[in-house]
Write a protein that holds these residues in place. Structure first.
Motif, PDB file in Angstrom:
ATOM      1  N   UNK A  99       0.849  -1.178   0.000  1.00  0.00           N
ATOM      2  CA  UNK A  99       0.000   0.000   0.000  1.00  0.00           C
ATOM      3  C   UNK A  99       0.896   1.243   0.000  1.00  0.00           C
ATOM      4  N   UNK A 100       0.735   2.046  -1.041  1.00  0.00           N
ATOM      5  CA  UNK A 100       1.556   3.244  -1.227  1.00  0.00           C
ATOM      6  C   UNK A 100       0.800   4.455  -0.685  1.00  0.00           C
ATOM      7  N   UNK A 101       1.489   5.248   0.104  1.00  0.00           N
ATOM      8  CA  UNK A 101       0.860   6.433   0.708  1.00  0.00           C
ATOM      9  C   UNK A 101       0.618   7.499  -0.351  1.00  0.00           C
ATOM     10  N   UNK A 102      -0.434   8.263  -0.136  1.00  0.00           N
ATOM     11  CA  UNK A 102      -0.732   9.389  -1.010  1.00  0.00           C
ATOM     12  C   UNK A 102       0.026  10.628  -0.569  1.00  0.00           C
ATOM     13  N   UNK A 103      -0.200  11.748  -1.228  1.00  0.00           N
ATOM     14  CA  UNK A 103       0.492  12.986  -0.844  1.00  0.00           C
ATOM     15  C   UNK A 103      -0.035  13.535   0.481  1.00  0.00           C
ATOM     16  N   UNK A 104       0.788  14.308   1.114  1.00  0.00           N
ATOM     17  CA  UNK A 104       0.384  15.017   2.331  1.00  0.00           C
ATOM     18  C   UNK A 104      -0.144  16.389   1.929  1.00  0.00           C
ATOM     19  N   UNK A 105      -1.376  16.676   2.310  1.00  0.00           N
ATOM     20  CA  UNK A 105      -2.010  17.953   1.959  1.00  0.00           C
ATOM     21  C   UNK A 105      -1.969  18.874   3.172  1.00  0.00           C
ATOM     22  N   UNK A 106      -1.458  20.083   2.953  1.00  0.00           N
ATOM     23  CA  UNK A 106      -1.350  21.075   4.027  1.00  0.00           C
ATOM     24  C   UNK A 106      -2.232  22.261   3.652  1.00  0.00           C
ATOM     25  N   UNK A 107      -3.143  22.601   4.538  1.00  0.00           N
ATOM     26  CA  UNK A 107      -3.991  23.786   4.363  1.00  0.00           C
ATOM     27  C   UNK A 107      -3.602  24.785   5.455  1.00  0.00           C
ATOM     28  N   UNK A 108      -2.880  25.830   5.049  1.00  0.00           N
ATOM     29  CA  UNK A 108      -2.337  26.816   5.987  1.00  0.00           C
ATOM     30  C   UNK A 108      -3.264  28.030   6.064  1.00  0.00           C
ATOM     31  N   UNK A 109      -3.720  28.344   7.284  1.00  0.00           N
ATOM     32  CA  UNK A 109      -4.669  29.433   7.505  1.00  0.00           C
ATOM     33  C   UNK A 109      -3.939  30.706   7.936  1.00  0.00           C
ATOM     34  N   UNK A 110      -4.589  31.846   7.646  1.00  0.00           N
ATOM     35  CA  UNK A 110      -4.090  33.114   8.154  1.00  0.00           C
ATOM     36  C   UNK A 110      -4.537  33.336   9.585  1.00  0.00           C
ATOM     37  N   UNK A 111      -4.141  34.455  10.185  1.00  0.00           N
ATOM     38  CA  UNK A 111      -4.506  34.722  11.589  1.00  0.00           C
ATOM     39  C   UNK A 111      -6.015  34.770  11.806  1.00  0.00           C
ATOM     40  N   UNK A 112      -6.773  35.243  10.805  1.00  0.00           N
ATOM     41  CA  UNK A 112      -8.223  35.336  10.950  1.00  0.00           C
ATOM     42  C   UNK A 112      -8.929  34.021  10.612  1.00  0.00           C
ATOM     43  N   UNK A 113      -8.213  33.091  10.006  1.00  0.00           N
ATOM     44  CA  UNK A 113      -8.764  31.793   9.595  1.00  0.00           C
ATOM     45  C   UNK A 113      -9.985  31.966   8.682  1.00  0.00           C
ATOM     46  N   UNK A 114      -9.917  33.012   7.846  1.00  0.00           N
ATOM     47  CA  UNK A 114     -10.970  33.255   6.868  1.00  0.00           C
ATOM     48  C   UNK A 114     -10.663  32.513   5.570  1.00  0.00           C
ATOM     49  N   UNK A 115      -9.406  32.488   5.192  1.00  0.00           N
ATOM     50  CA  UNK A 115      -8.974  31.815   3.970  1.00  0.00           C
ATOM     51  C   UNK A 115      -7.658  31.100   4.243  1.00  0.00           C
ATOM     52  N   UNK A 116      -7.294  30.225   3.312  1.00  0.00           N
ATOM     53  CA  UNK A 116      -6.100  29.411   3.537  1.00  0.00           C
ATOM     54  C   UNK A 116      -5.396  29.147   2.219  1.00  0.00           C
ATOM     55  N   UNK A 117      -4.111  28.883   2.339  1.00  0.00           N
ATOM     56  CA  UNK A 117      -3.297  28.435   1.214  1.00  0.00           C
ATOM     57  C   UNK A 117      -3.156  26.910   1.318  1.00  0.00           C
ATOM     58  N   UNK A 118      -3.198  26.238   0.208  1.00  0.00           N
ATOM     59  CA  UNK A 118      -3.200  24.769   0.242  1.00  0.00           C
ATOM     60  C   UNK A 118      -2.222  24.217  -0.787  1.00  0.00           C
ATOM     61  N   UNK A 119      -1.565  23.134  -0.394  1.00  0.00           N
ATOM     62  CA  UNK A 119      -0.642  22.451  -1.310  1.00  0.00           C
ATOM     63  C   UNK A 119      -0.580  20.976  -0.930  1.00  0.00           C
TER      64      UNK A 119
END
Length: 475
Positions: free
Chosen positions: A141-161
């Motif tokens: 079983x091969x692992x998939x990618x690790x997804x990181x969703x980084x939020x700003x201080x207000x947690x209104x929007x986020x950057x994802x990769x």
């Protein structure tokens, strides 16, 4: 970019200024405000690409056994990382929510009951998160990618990769049939004369001489020793040792058939092939699921372990139209790990098995008399066109045992008389049983032993057949 529920709430709050100033410009202005807030929040969020990841997993785990995937997250950005980290694995490695892994002490890795982890890291710091896993299928079983969703201080929007972090987990066979091993080893010790109750049976290896007692077979009298001693002396025998056992797994299309996974009720009658339900205790069913191949692998593991303990040399082949796996030369503590490792990646092939090629593989690897166990199907069409024309090439030299698993669902259909439709189903199941019984009879006429049992019973039944053949000196 990703928006959170806070961005939706912020946009919904625009109803208030629109109600106070009901002009089109109000909507535009509020939309620009929301967009600006989201842009600023994203700009202040740490870059997910500036996160260092290291995944640690065990090399292998047994099917159905819980394990963990550990992820080391290091924030190499200059800003604080407020993120959700998803450690992706295939669906057959579903997170096991029943594990009590939370509540770690200070300094211990963060542990979640799913693949998602909340991480809050200042710049330059690291954290370890663990994802609980419980495999439900064999194989790599091969692992998939690790997804990181980084939020700003207000947690209104986020950057994802999504970042690729290579990892592989090998899922070994469960070997649920190992619970039958202690009782079969006790019987083997009795046969071998090492138990407290010594049982002597005929075999092919001489053990010792002793005085004749009433009831001994007169054919066991050693006349030369009798003449020397002046008393009647008989030979005793011990079970055979150092014999060869070749276990062949048929991985052709018939091995891909799914079989019933639930235990059969006690009132289900015995089938013509003798697939009777074992009682409780050591022989209680474990509800093995999956394909015919899974039941065959369980039987191969139990028989291999038992034959190795009995002093025999074990060889295992998996074959359809090509050799898929082979274990030879391993013994003692190395045998079971080698079998599990080799058979873990074997999968059914949707091809007709090349029986002449399979027989050629066996004859190429063993020339002297051996016990050859064929774990296959007793499907009449497949046997008549495949196994039957070549069985004499094996049974003429070797002791052949054909082992097959029966479907528990068919046994239930055969026992059901609740309606007219059920009676027709029962008649069809009984007809199929009769056809398999006819095939078994033909195979026995060609010198092969036939073992047919339900998935939970195939492994112990095959082990019992091996012990019976060994006690009778037929290996």
């Amino acid at each position: 970019m990703a928006l959170t529920w806070r961005a939706v709430v912020l946009a919904a709050l625009g109803v208030i200024p629109v109600a106070l100033f009901p002009v089109p410009g109000t909507v535009v202005v509020w939309a620009l405000v929301v967009a600006a807030v989201c842009a600023v929040d994203i700009a202040l969020a740490a870059s997910p690409r500036a996160v260092s990841l290291q995944r640690r997993t065990p090399r292998s785990v047994r099917l159905g056994t819980s394990t963990r995937s550990e992820l080391v997250v290091t924030n190499t950005a200059r800003r604080r990382l407020r993120a959700v980290v998803r450690d992706a694995w295939p669906p057959s490695l579903v997170p096991d929510a029943s594990l009590h892994l939370d509540g770690a002490a200070a300094g211990e890795p963060l542990v979640a009951r799913s693949a998602r982890h909340d991480v809050d890291l200042p710049a330059g710091e690291s954290a370890r998160v663990r994802t609980p896993l419980r495999p439900t299928r064999r194989g790599d079983r091969v692992a998939g990618p690790v997804t990181i969703r980084s939020f700003g201080p207000l947690r209104v929007a986020a950057r994802q990769a999504s970042i690729a972090v290579p990892a592989r987990l090998r899922v070994l066979p469960e070997f649920a049939s190992r619970r039958h091993l202690p009782s079969r080893l006790a019987r083997l010790r009795e046969m071998d004369g090492r138990a407290a109750v010594q049982v002597r049976g005929e075999g092919t290896e001489f053990d010792s001489l002793r005085e004749y007692v009433v009831g001994d077979d007169v054919r066991s009298i050693d006349w030369r020793a009798t003449a020397r001693r002046g008393d009647v002396v008989v030979r005793t025998w011990r079970p055979e040792r150092d014999r060869r056992v070749v276990i062949v797994l048929d991985t052709g299309r018939t091995s891909a058939a799914r079989i019933g996974t639930d235990p059969v009720p006690d009132d289900v009658p015995d089938g013509p092939a003798g697939a009777e339900r074992a009682g409780g205790g050591d022989d209680a069913p474990s509800s093995l699921g999956g394909t015919r191949l899974e039941a065959g692998i369980e039987a191969a593991l139990l028989l291999g372990a038992l034959a190795d303990r009995a002093g025999d040399r074990v060889q295992v082949l998996a074959y359809d139209r090509a050799l898929r796996a082979r274990v030879a030369g391993a013994a003692g503590p190395r045998l079971l790990p080698a079998l599990a490792e080799s058979l873990s990646t074997v999968e059914p092939a949707l091809l007709e098995t090349d029986w002449p090629g399979l027989v050629g593989q066996v004859r190429q690897r063993v020339s002297q008399r051996s016990l050859v166990v064929l774990l296959t199907s007793l499907d009449p069409a497949a046997v008549e066109t495949g196994l039957l024309p070549v069985i004499d090439r094996l049974s003429g030299t070797h002791q052949v045992v054909v082992a097959a698993v029966t479907d528990a669902d068919a046994a239930r259909l055969r026992a059901d008389r609740s309606s007219a439709a059920a009676v027709y189903d029962a008649a069809a199941a009984a007809r199929a049983d009769l056809e398999r019984a006819a095939v078994s009879t033909v195979l026995r006429q060609h010198g092969a032993e036939v073992v047919e049992a339900l998935p939970d019973e195939l492994a112990p039944r095959l082990a019992d057949t091996y012990l019976a053949l060994k006690a009778a000196g037929r290996l």
